[in-house]
Motif scaffolding. Structure first.
Motif, short mmCIF file in Angstrom:
data_model
loop_
_atom_site.label_atom_id
_atom_site.label_comp_id
_atom_site.label_asym_id
_atom_site.label_seq_id
_atom_site.Cartn_x
_atom_site.Cartn_y
_atom_site.Cartn_z
N ALA A 50 0.82 -1.21 0.00
CA ALA A 50 0.00 0.00 0.00
C ALA A 50 0.85 1.26 0.00
N GLU A 96 0.20 -0.82 -4.96
CA GLU A 96 -0.94 0.05 -5.21
C GLU A 96 -0.57 1.18 -6.17
N GLN A 119 -4.86 0.33 -12.41
CA GLN A 119 -4.78 -0.83 -11.53
C GLN A 119 -4.66 -2.07 -12.41
#
Length: 264
Positions: A50, A96, A119
């Motif tokens: 993340a 991410e 993504q």
């Protein structure tokens, strides 16, 4: 009807046993396949790295940057004036998209470029077969597009760079697996880190012949693989020996010079 010889089963019974054995065998194979697929899907979606909150906040709280999400892509664009150049940047494996916002933000604020960070499918660019057009619809006002990526995302970006609609290629800790050496119109910048333990400088050097002869290369002394984003340490990486801010400044200076070459 002749009698069945001793110790020999009737043909019908033998066929029935063979059929059951085949069904059992195929059932086991199918079960192993399903378990393998399920294990892979779990692996691809667990342990995704993340974005670190503070670097990301420096982007989302910057009034000069408009941050939106369009069709699953993070879009960073200049707030005050329209942008006609854009970059599609593919994240590294299991990272991410927002983890790259801070390192790419100078392209928005200093070079008036729109940055689209998609993504990838299953968090792995290797499995993402979308075309350049699938990404650029997130910023229809842009007329000149480049592609880029980090690590495995850079490998995918090299494939997208084969499109005649791509003006530039930006590689962070990555290298190409396809041959772009003959593309004289492609402006290429490849940045590596001397402490990168994954996409090592040697690996990038070994693949240098796949880039155009005039491709710009930069090795940041003391930078490791994770320094090209902001997602924390990564297994197998080397240890950075320079502060993240120093790495960010060197990346910003190099990408700004590269972006200037892309202006229509």
């Amino acid at each position: 009807m002749p009698a069945t010889p001793p110790n020999q089963q009737p043909p019908r019974r033998r066929r029935s046993r063979l059929r059951r054995a085949l069904i059992w065998t195929f059932s086991i194979i199918a079960a192993v396949f399903v378990v393998a697929i399920a294990a892979f899907l779990i692996w691809a979606n667990v342990g995704v790295m993340a974005a670190e909150p503070e670097p990301l906040a420096s982007v989302t709280n910057n009034p000069a940057i408009s941050v939106t999400e369009v069709d699953g892509s993070l879009v960073l664009s200049p707030s005050e004036e329209p942008s006609d150049t854009g970059l599609v940047f593919i994240p590294g494996a299991k990272v991410e998209p927002s983890a790259y916002a801070a390192k790419l933000s100078s392209l928005v604020t200093d070079d008036n470029m729109t940055v689209v960070i998609p993504q990838p499918l299953l968090n792995l660019a290797f499995f993402d077969t979308r075309t350049l057009d699938d990404y650029t619809t997130a910023a229809p006002e842009v007329t000149t597009w480049s592609v880029g990526g980090h690590s495995l995302g850079g490998v995918r970006a090299c494939q997208l760079a084969e499109s005649p609609d791509v003006a530039g290629l930006l590689l962070f800790g990555s290298y190409c697996a396809n041959d772009l050496a003959d593309d004289e119109s492609l402006d290429v910048l490849s940045i590596t880190g001397s402490a990168d333990g994954l996409s090592t400088p040697q690996k990038a050097a070994d693949a240098r012949a796949l880039l155009p002869a005039d491709a710009e290369t930069l090795e940041i002394q003391g930078a490791n693989h994770a320094m090209f984003g902001n997602y924390g340490p990564q297994s197998g990486d080397g240890t950075a020996t320079i502060p993240d801010e120093d790495g960010r400044q060197q990346i910003a200076a190099a990408t700004s010079a590269w972006a200037a070459e892309l202006q229509p």
